[in-house]
Every structure is written in structure tokens, then in C-alpha cells.
Design a protein around this motif. Sequence first.
Motif, PDB file in Angstrom:
ATOM      1  N   PRO A  18       0.806  -1.260  -0.031  1.00  9.96           N
ATOM      2  CA  PRO A  18      -0.102  -0.131  -0.101  1.00  9.96           C
ATOM      3  C   PRO A  18       0.845   1.453   0.022  1.00  9.96           C
ATOM      4  N   PHE A  19       2.112   1.156   0.345  1.00 14.61           N
ATOM      5  CA  PHE A  19       2.976   2.297   0.432  1.00 14.61           C
ATOM      6  C   PHE A  19       3.936   2.504  -0.264  1.00 14.61           C
ATOM      7  N   ILE A  20       4.579   1.500  -0.970  1.00 10.72           N
ATOM      8  CA  ILE A  20       5.642   1.396  -1.740  1.00 10.72           C
ATOM      9  C   ILE A  20       5.324   0.640  -3.105  1.00 10.72           C
ATOM     10  N   ARG A  21       5.725   1.497  -4.372  1.00  6.50           N
ATOM     11  CA  ARG A  21       5.069   0.977  -5.509  1.00  6.50           C
ATOM     12  C   ARG A  21       6.375  -0.108  -6.140  1.00  6.50           C
ATOM     13  N   VAL A  22       7.480   0.201  -6.038  1.00  6.40           N
ATOM     14  CA  VAL A  22       8.659  -0.875  -6.414  1.00  6.40           C
ATOM     15  C   VAL A  22       9.876  -0.504  -5.836  1.00  6.40           C
ATOM     16  N   LEU A  23      10.699  -1.550  -5.620  1.00 13.41           N
ATOM     17  CA  LEU A  23      11.987  -1.412  -5.209  1.00 13.41           C
ATOM     18  C   LEU A  23      13.023  -1.787  -6.286  1.00 13.41           C
ATOM     19  N   TRP A  24      14.018  -0.938  -6.637  1.00 16.39           N
ATOM     20  CA  TRP A  24      14.732  -1.081  -7.714  1.00 16.39           C
ATOM     21  C   TRP A  24      16.371  -0.973  -7.197  1.00 16.39           C
ATOM     22  N   THR A  25      17.052  -1.522  -7.994  1.00 14.08           N
ATOM     23  CA  THR A  25      18.622  -1.452  -7.839  1.00 14.08           C
ATOM     24  C   THR A  25      19.003  -1.038  -9.287  1.00 14.08           C
ATOM     25  N   TYR A  26      20.124  -0.461  -9.259  1.00 14.42           N
ATOM     26  CA  TYR A  26      20.914   0.008 -10.510  1.00 14.42           C
ATOM     27  C   TYR A  26      22.542   0.025 -10.286  1.00 14.42           C
ATOM     28  N   ALA A  27      23.354  -0.287 -11.105  1.00 16.63           N
ATOM     29  CA  ALA A  27      24.612  -0.349 -11.258  1.00 16.63           C
ATOM     30  C   ALA A  27      25.264   0.055 -12.600  1.00 16.63           C
ATOM     31  N   ALA A  28      26.331   1.033 -12.398  1.00 20.75           N
ATOM     32  CA  ALA A  28      26.859   1.315 -13.582  1.00 20.75           C
ATOM     33  C   ALA A  28      28.567   1.272 -13.362  1.00 20.75           C
ATOM     34  N   PRO A  29      29.298   0.237 -13.422  1.00 21.23           N
ATOM     35  CA  PRO A  29      30.570   0.246 -12.988  1.00 21.23           C
ATOM     36  C   PRO A  29      31.599   1.486 -13.897  1.00 21.23           C
ATOM     37  N   ASN A  30      30.994   1.686 -15.144  1.00 20.60           N
ATOM     38  CA  ASN A  30      31.644   2.657 -15.837  1.00 20.60           C
ATOM     39  C   ASN A  30      30.756   3.814 -16.440  1.00 20.60           C
ATOM     40  N   PRO A  31      30.197   4.370 -15.831  1.00 21.05           N
ATOM     41  CA  PRO A  31      29.211   5.632 -16.323  1.00 21.05           C
ATOM     42  C   PRO A  31      29.928   6.577 -17.208  1.00 21.05           C
ATOM     43  N   THR A  32      29.191   7.243 -17.864  1.00 17.23           N
ATOM     44  CA  THR A  32      29.913   8.063 -18.893  1.00 17.23           C
ATOM     45  C   THR A  32      30.392   9.352 -18.339  1.00 17.23           C
ATOM     46  N   GLY A  33      29.633   9.937 -17.276  1.00 19.06           N
ATOM     47  CA  GLY A  33      29.929  11.112 -16.779  1.00 19.06           C
ATOM     48  C   GLY A  33      29.081  12.106 -16.990  1.00 19.06           C
ATOM     49  N   ASP A  34      28.321  11.967 -18.061  1.00 17.11           N
ATOM     50  CA  ASP A  34      27.240  13.026 -18.493  1.00 17.11           C
ATOM     51  C   ASP A  34      26.466  13.571 -17.816  1.00 17.11           C
ATOM     52  N   VAL A  35      25.915  14.674 -17.798  1.00 14.91           N
ATOM     53  CA  VAL A  35      24.695  15.063 -17.230  1.00 14.91           C
ATOM     54  C   VAL A  35      23.350  14.400 -17.536  1.00 14.91           C
ATOM     55  N   GLN A  36      22.599  14.027 -16.429  1.00 12.21           N
ATOM     56  CA  GLN A  36      21.441  13.284 -16.943  1.00 12.21           C
ATOM     57  C   GLN A  36      20.267  14.049 -16.258  1.00 12.21           C
ATOM     58  N   ARG A  37      19.441  14.294 -17.154  1.00 12.00           N
ATOM     59  CA  ARG A  37      17.915  14.878 -16.556  1.00 12.00           C
ATOM     60  C   ARG A  37      16.809  13.854 -16.148  1.00 12.00           C
ATOM     61  N   ILE A  38      16.471  14.197 -14.709  1.00 15.63           N
ATOM     62  CA  ILE A  38      15.656  13.402 -14.285  1.00 15.63           C
ATOM     63  C   ILE A  38      14.340  14.044 -14.310  1.00 15.63           C
ATOM     64  N   ALA A  39      13.223  13.434 -14.563  1.00 16.40           N
ATOM     65  CA  ALA A  39      11.951  14.113 -14.877  1.00 16.40           C
ATOM     66  C   ALA A  39      11.040  13.758 -13.447  1.00 16.40           C
ATOM     67  N   PRO A  40      10.168  14.556 -13.062  1.00 16.93           N
ATOM     68  CA  PRO A  40       9.076  14.047 -11.882  1.00 16.93           C
ATOM     69  C   PRO A  40       8.272  13.093 -12.460  1.00 16.93           C
ATOM     70  N   ASP A  41       8.001  12.118 -11.616  1.00 19.02           N
ATOM     71  CA  ASP A  41       7.141  11.049 -11.949  1.00 19.02           C
ATOM     72  C   ASP A  41       5.820  10.984 -10.832  1.00 19.02           C
ATOM     73  N   GLY A  42       5.787  11.710  -9.935  1.00 14.83           N
ATOM     74  CA  GLY A  42       4.787  11.647  -8.928  1.00 14.83           C
ATOM     75  C   GLY A  42       4.990  10.778  -7.788  1.00 14.83           C
ATOM     76  N   CYS A  43       6.076  10.288  -7.681  1.00 14.62           N
ATOM     77  CA  CYS A  43       6.455   9.319  -6.482  1.00 14.62           C
ATOM     78  C   CYS A  43       7.712   9.826  -5.789  1.00 14.62           C
ATOM     79  N   PRO A  44       7.576   9.973  -4.414  1.00 13.09           N
ATOM     80  CA  PRO A  44       8.893  10.360  -3.698  1.00 13.09           C
ATOM     81  C   PRO A  44       9.684   8.887  -3.739  1.00 13.09           C
TER      82      PRO A  44
END
Length: 271
Positions: A18-44
Motif C-alpha cells: 500500500p505504501f511502496i510501488r517498487v524497489l529497484w537497484t541500479y549499477a553502472a561500473p563505468n558511467p559516462t559522466g554525462d549530465v542526466q535529466r531526471i523528470a518528475p514521476d509523481g512518486c517520492p
Amino acid sequence: MGEGERYEEFAPPPALRPFIRVLWTYAAPNPTGDVQRIAPDGCPELVIDLAAPYEEEGDDGVFRPQPPVIFAGQMTRPMAIRPVGPVEIIAAKFEPDGARDFLGRPLIEATDLRLDLVARLRGFTAPSGAPAAQAAALAEWLEGQRQAAGWRIDPAVRAQIAAAEREDEAPFLSPADRRALQRRFRDRVGVAPRTLRSVFRFRRIFDHATGPDADAASWLEAGLAAGYFDQPQMARDFRHFLGCTATEWARDQAELARRLASQTYKRDGAD
């Protein structure tokens, strides 16, 4: 995805759903270093970085490191981040109204902010490189928080959110009841009902988008399918919520920004 990059989603256990929509994990061992834009999605979200935290651009244009544990409140404008080293994240995406009792304060006080929760999660541990175990560890910690604080849901606020996600008319209320509900909505969600509807409509575009090679015509088709009347209306929301045009975003965004746009806003996105 890039070499070694991974993104996985996990459904929360029943008591947390009822409180949490999803749990997620992410890994990037060698990210590009580029600026990324994260948009609102309605969820804290609660976000724990086990490696090198991202840098976030402030209002003054300067990039500064985020704390390794943050609570990201509702967003009404884009967030610009960039990796500075290997990335490994565990996160919980709350329902729009699911984090009020976790945070212990009105969600309006966290809107467009990333709050430092390092002290609160001191002692929390999760195994590196093991997504399922990481999600399970976070779920166990959150369940302890839920039991201790007695989390609850306001049925009237939840009904407004459900109507917004389905693009239905909101339940009829008298003027006095509507004003009272709006106050409770801002307390438990962090934005006004109309703002949340706008965010949901904007995020539906990505359900219809055709990927990094999308042209203006295909983005317009996606916008119309998401509920926009025309291209100028969609373009205004892209500028407001992402700070760029649709084709600029599709061309430039990768890694975490693209994964979050294509997956975790969906109501039934968990595996």
C-alpha cells in the motif's frame, strides 16, 4: 545498456505494497559522466548509493555531491545529476501518498528537495553486487519502520490519486470538503491534485515513445496518445518538467535517466 550496467525492479512484500510501488537497484561500473535529466514521476523515493554518490546541479548552476542516502520528495521541475565514479544504488519508490508516515512530516516540506537521511539509515547494510538481496534488505528495514510508526493511508487522498492515474474525473466534493482534501493532499502527497495529474500525463508520454531515434512526428504521436491536445502543449511540459525538447532528451539521455523514464513510473512496473 552499457558494459556492466544493470537495472532491476522488485515488487515489495505484501505489507508494504500500500505504501511502496517498487524497489529497484541500479549499477553502472563505468558511467559516462554525462549530465542526466531526471523528470518528475509523481512518486517520492528513498535512494541509497553504495558507491560514489551523484553530483546534483544547484540553482546556482554548481554541481555538488548528493548525500549517500537521500529522500527525494515530489518533483515539479527536473533534476540534473552526473556520476563521478562507479554507481550502485538501492531505492524504494513510494506511492505518491505512501511516504508521509515514513518521513514523519508533511510531504510539502520535501517537495523539490533531496533530504539527507544518512543518520537515519546508519547501520543499514546490503551486499554489493546482489540486486535481489539488496532489495530484500531494504524491504526488511522498511517493514521495521512501518511497524514502528504505524503507517496508514488516507482513503480519500488515495481515491484522488487513483482517479488521476486512470484519467478519470475526481470524485465530487462540496467546496468545503474539496478545500479540506486539498490540504490533506498537499500534506500526504506534497503537491496539489492538479499538479500530480499533470505529472502523470507527462510521464505517460514515455509509455508510447519510440526510443533514441524518435523524431518530432513520433514524439507528437506519443504525446497525443498520452492525452495532449497538440505539440505545443506537449512541448511546454517538456520544457517545464525536463528543461529540453523531446528530441533533445531522446538524443542525450542514457543510463539511469533513461531507465527511470522507461520503467519505474509505470503503475505495474515491478517484476
